[in-house]
Design a protein around this motif. Structure first.
Motif, PDB file in Angstrom:
ATOM      1  N   ASN A  87       0.853  -1.182   0.000  1.00 44.39           N
ATOM      2  CA  ASN A  87       0.000   0.000   0.000  1.00 44.39           C
ATOM      3  C   ASN A  87       0.891   1.236   0.000  1.00 44.39           C
ATOM      4  O   ASN A  87       1.535   1.561   0.991  1.00 44.39           O
ATOM      5  CB  ASN A  87      -0.895  -0.003   1.232  1.00 44.39           C
ATOM      6  CG  ASN A  87      -1.874   1.162   1.222  1.00 44.39           C
ATOM      7  OD1 ASN A  87      -1.858   1.974   0.310  1.00 44.39           O
ATOM      8  ND2 ASN A  87      -2.722   1.225   2.241  1.00 44.39           N
TER       9      ASN A  87
ATOM     10  N   ARG B  39      -0.131   4.345  -0.512  1.00 44.88           N
ATOM     11  CA  ARG B  39      -0.853   5.575  -0.218  1.00 44.88           C
ATOM     12  C   ARG B  39      -0.208   6.277   0.974  1.00 44.88           C
ATOM     13  O   ARG B  39       0.110   5.654   1.983  1.00 44.88           O
ATOM     14  CB  ARG B  39      -2.323   5.296   0.075  1.00 44.88           C
ATOM     15  CG  ARG B  39      -3.073   4.648  -1.068  1.00 44.88           C
ATOM     16  CD  ARG B  39      -4.474   4.296  -0.659  1.00 44.88           C
ATOM     17  NE  ARG B  39      -5.337   5.467  -0.606  1.00 44.88           N
ATOM     18  CZ  ARG B  39      -6.330   5.607   0.256  1.00 44.88           C
ATOM     19  NH1 ARG B  39      -6.540   4.691   1.194  1.00 44.88           N
ATOM     20  NH2 ARG B  39      -7.096   6.673   0.218  1.00 44.88           N
TER      21      ARG B  39
ATOM     22  N   ASN C 142      -9.243  18.244  -2.512  1.00 46.48           N
ATOM     23  CA  ASN C 142      -8.946  17.836  -1.135  1.00 46.48           C
ATOM     24  C   ASN C 142      -9.912  18.485  -0.140  1.00 46.48           C
ATOM     25  O   ASN C 142      -9.583  18.676   1.032  1.00 46.48           O
ATOM     26  CB  ASN C 142      -7.499  18.184  -0.764  1.00 46.48           C
ATOM     27  CG  ASN C 142      -7.212  19.686  -0.898  1.00 46.48           C
ATOM     28  OD1 ASN C 142      -7.926  20.397  -1.602  1.00 46.48           O
ATOM     29  ND2 ASN C 142      -6.158  20.152  -0.255  1.00 46.48           N
TER      30      ASN C 142
ATOM     31  N   PRO D 154      -9.641   8.899   2.956  1.00 48.75           N
ATOM     32  CA  PRO D 154      -8.785   9.608   1.995  1.00 48.75           C
ATOM     33  C   PRO D 154      -7.326   9.603   2.431  1.00 48.75           C
ATOM     34  O   PRO D 154      -6.999   9.478   3.617  1.00 48.75           O
ATOM     35  CB  PRO D 154      -9.356  11.032   2.001  1.00 48.75           C
ATOM     36  CG  PRO D 154     -10.715  10.906   2.605  1.00 48.75           C
ATOM     37  CD  PRO D 154     -10.655   9.754   3.557  1.00 48.75           C
ATOM     38  N   ALA D 155      -6.443   9.741   1.453  1.00 48.11           N
ATOM     39  CA  ALA D 155      -5.008   9.822   1.713  1.00 48.11           C
ATOM     40  C   ALA D 155      -4.404  10.873   0.793  1.00 48.11           C
ATOM     41  O   ALA D 155      -5.041  11.333  -0.163  1.00 48.11           O
ATOM     42  CB  ALA D 155      -4.338   8.469   1.487  1.00 48.11           C
ATOM     43  N   ARG D 156      -3.163  11.246   1.070  1.00 52.55           N
ATOM     44  CA  ARG D 156      -2.491  12.220   0.214  1.00 52.55           C
ATOM     45  C   ARG D 156      -2.240  11.614  -1.162  1.00 52.55           C
ATOM     46  O   ARG D 156      -1.831  10.462  -1.289  1.00 52.55           O
ATOM     47  CB  ARG D 156      -1.167  12.642   0.832  1.00 52.55           C
ATOM     48  CG  ARG D 156      -1.300  13.694   1.915  1.00 52.55           C
ATOM     49  CD  ARG D 156       0.060  14.168   2.392  1.00 52.55           C
ATOM     50  NE  ARG D 156       0.769  13.099   3.107  1.00 52.55           N
ATOM     51  CZ  ARG D 156       2.079  12.914   3.070  1.00 52.55           C
ATOM     52  NH1 ARG D 156       2.838  13.695   2.323  1.00 52.55           N
ATOM     53  NH2 ARG D 156       2.643  11.952   3.773  1.00 52.55           N
TER      54      ARG D 156
ATOM     55  N   ASP E 216      -4.393  10.882  -3.492  1.00 53.91           N
ATOM     56  CA  ASP E 216      -5.433  10.043  -4.076  1.00 53.91           C
ATOM     57  C   ASP E 216      -5.858  10.593  -5.438  1.00 53.91           C
ATOM     58  O   ASP E 216      -5.999  11.801  -5.622  1.00 53.91           O
ATOM     59  CB  ASP E 216      -6.667   9.990  -3.162  1.00 53.91           C
ATOM     60  CG  ASP E 216      -6.510   8.992  -2.029  1.00 53.91           C
ATOM     61  OD1 ASP E 216      -5.762   8.017  -2.203  1.00 53.91           O
ATOM     62  OD2 ASP E 216      -7.125   9.207  -0.967  1.00 53.91           O
ATOM     63  N   GLY E 217      -6.083   9.685  -6.358  1.00 48.30           N
ATOM     64  CA  GLY E 217      -6.608  10.082  -7.653  1.00 48.30           C
ATOM     65  C   GLY E 217      -8.101  10.320  -7.588  1.00 48.30           C
ATOM     66  O   GLY E 217      -8.713  10.329  -6.505  1.00 48.30           O
TER      67      GLY E 217
ATOM     68  N   LEU F 270     -11.292   7.562  -5.749  1.00 53.81           N
ATOM     69  CA  LEU F 270     -11.833   7.541  -4.392  1.00 53.81           C
ATOM     70  C   LEU F 270     -12.882   8.629  -4.219  1.00 53.81           C
ATOM     71  O   LEU F 270     -13.955   8.390  -3.664  1.00 53.81           O
ATOM     72  CB  LEU F 270     -10.719   7.705  -3.366  1.00 53.81           C
ATOM     73  CG  LEU F 270     -11.179   7.595  -1.904  1.00 53.81           C
ATOM     74  CD1 LEU F 270     -10.184   6.797  -1.070  1.00 53.81           C
ATOM     75  CD2 LEU F 270     -11.368   8.983  -1.271  1.00 53.81           C
TER      76      LEU F 270
ATOM     77  N   TYR G 209     -16.806   8.100  -3.270  1.00 52.11           N
ATOM     78  CA  TYR G 209     -17.447   8.800  -2.163  1.00 52.11           C
ATOM     79  C   TYR G 209     -18.655   9.587  -2.656  1.00 52.11           C
ATOM     80  O   TYR G 209     -19.742   9.517  -2.065  1.00 52.11           O
ATOM     81  CB  TYR G 209     -16.466   9.750  -1.461  1.00 52.11           C
ATOM     82  CG  TYR G 209     -17.183  10.575  -0.410  1.00 52.11           C
ATOM     83  CD1 TYR G 209     -17.358  10.080   0.871  1.00 52.11           C
ATOM     84  CD2 TYR G 209     -17.753  11.803  -0.730  1.00 52.11           C
ATOM     85  CE1 TYR G 209     -18.064  10.802   1.821  1.00 52.11           C
ATOM     86  CE2 TYR G 209     -18.467  12.531   0.217  1.00 52.11           C
ATOM     87  CZ  TYR G 209     -18.623  12.016   1.485  1.00 52.11           C
ATOM     88  OH  TYR G 209     -19.337  12.727   2.417  1.00 52.11           O
TER      89      TYR G 209
END
Length: 481
Positions: free
Chosen positions: A2, A4, A308, A342-344, A346-347, A350, A354
């Motif tokens: 992973n 991410r 974001n 969410p993560a830094r 992300d394309g 996601l 959502y």
């Protein structure tokens, strides 16, 4: 592996219940992430914060993040709602929270009642009986107990709950900072920073819980207008003294409706109307001497997660005051966000997922609330006459067709309202299936009438075995103090 990258910093904008719950939730889920909350002046129309209820899904989420029902009750910040009464036409009806008794004599209860029953449907709904009698205890897990078919929601006192949640947030290490002015800097579809009273604040994820003002919305934010199907755009809100009750009440008027929402030591009273149907002066004749006027704009964002910035609560979807549906939707949105996390970097996938799920939840709440205006509009008053020619939102239109034909409801992904609650509501509003259910019709009339009569007698006898709600609440507060 992973790859991410986790979030280093999250900034929540909004000091009400929605923002506080979001900050606490992300702090619990990501203990190594710095979470701060910026509290601009409250938006008077943020009804998710001002008329906050918590349904069973929301209660489960709050429990997971360390916010327990018992603690809220002990703080005087919560009361229970087991049902709601609507004087919406010729005869009032009461709906009990949750699904109620789903099956009887081998078939769906509402279908058996339609094929063989008489009397009011709420006479066979345990939660409705408790609401009308103002009795309550927590549900019983024993399947042979009528109390296993009773559900409830929590009403939060907006002032006490906000204060309690703020202390909880600060104890969790969340920095809460008041702010007079907040504005976003958008760059390439992302929020580069917030300018907070002249100071730039950066973060990996910004959460907009600022209410209908949606302070973090960009110039490109698109909205879907719900005003045609949720026509109430004014609310006069006041308070009167009263004892706590597990039942909310709504009374239709020529111009909209009035409501009584009991809390621990007072009752909120609302007079809801449409500005094009009644003047403020006309509406005030039904309101207490002192009220605050709240302007309402029902709508939702097309994409509540953009770049974001994640919008929650009224910043993402505003459904109006009926039923206190705003906070349940906000907590459902938060639940989806925590599940996807969410993560830094992300394309778009996601955010797209959502938005798909959050939109389904919002549209379901919208359809349910719209049913009270469009399913069987009253025949009096210009406000209700205007409802007859309006087009129902797609999900409500489908429900009305299917339930009105065969008494069935379509399956719903991200359903916000229990199926049994939908059934109670549509029956109470006067929607009746044209075709009897074949399974219910196969039950002999003698057996069906006997089963319905037995259930009706048991439901009628249940409240007398239970304590008055003020006594039960006082005992609960004492036990958990």
């Amino acid at each position: 592996m992973n790859r991410r990258a986790g979030l280093d910093r999250i900034v929540v904008v909004g000091g009400g219940i929605t923002g506080l719950c979001a900050a606490i939730a992300f702090r619990r889920a990501l203990p190594r992430t710095a979470v701060s909350l910026i509290a601009p002046p409250a938006d008077p129309a943020a009804l998710a914060d001002r008329l906050p209820a918590v349904d069973q899904r929301g209660l489960a989420l709050l429990a997971r993040i360390g916010i327990g029902e018992e603690a809220l009750v002990a703080a005087g910040a919560a009361t229970h709602r087991v049902g709601q009464t609507f004087a919406w036409g010729d005869a009032a009806f009461t709906i009990g929270e949750g699904d109620g008794v789903a099956m009887l004599a081998g078939t769906a209860l509402h279908q058996l009642w339609h094929a063989h029953g008489d009397g009011a449907f709420d006479d066979v709904v345990p939660g409705a009986a408790l609401a009308k009698a103002e009795r309550f205890v927590h549900p019983d897990d024993r399947p042979d107990s009528l109390l296993s078919h009773v559900d409830y929601a929590l009403r939060l006192d907006p002032d006490r709950a906000s204060s309690w949640l703020r202390h909880t947030a600060e104890r969790a290490g969340i920095v809460v900072s008041p702010a007079a002015r907040v504005s976003p800097e958008w760059r390439d579809g992302r929020c580069a920073a917030l300018v907070v009273d002249g100071t730039r604040v950066e973060a990996d994820l910004f959460i907009d819980a600022s209410g209908p003002r949606a302070l973090l919305a960009s110039d490109r934010t698109a909205w879907i207008d719900w005003s045609a199907t949720l026509p109430i755009d004014r609310l006069l809100l006041g308070t009167v003294p009263s004892a706590p009750s597990p039942c909310d009440r709504y009374d239709a008027t020529d111009d909209g409706w009035t409501a009584r929402w009991p809390l621990l030591d007072r009752t909120l009273v609302g007079t809801a109307f449409a500005a094009d149907a009644a003047s403020d002066a006309r509406a005030k004749r039904l309101a207490p001497a002192r009220t605050e006027r709240i302007d309402i704009r029902p709508r939702r964002q097309v994409a509540p997660f953009a770049g974001n910035v994640l919008a929650l609560g009224d910043a993402a979807a505003a459904v109006g005051p009926l039923g206190w549906l705003g906070l349940p939707l906000a907590l459902a949105q938060l639940d989806i966000a925590l599940h996807l996390m969410p993560a830094r970097g992300d394309g778009p996938l996601l955010a797209s997922e959502y938005n798909r799920r959050a939109t389904l939840a919002a549209d379901h709440i919208h359809a349910y609330a719209a049913a009270f205006y469009l399913a069987k509009p009253l025949r009096r008053g210009a406000f209700w006459r205007s409802m007859r020619d309006r087009t129902a939102p797609p999900e409500l239109a489908s429900a009305l067709v299917q339930f009105g034909r065969r008494g069935s409801l379509p399956p719903i992904e991200e359903a916000m309202v229990p199926r049994g609650l939908w059934q109670q509501t549509l029956i109470g509003l006067g929607v009746r299936p044209q075709i009897a259910d074949p399974v219910a019709g196969s039950v002999s009339a003698v057996s069906a009438v006997a089963a319905l009569s037995q259930l009706r007698r048991a439901v009628a006898a249940l409240p007398a075995t239970l304590p008055r709600y003020p006594d039960y609440l006082a005992g609960m507060m004492k036990a958990v103090a």
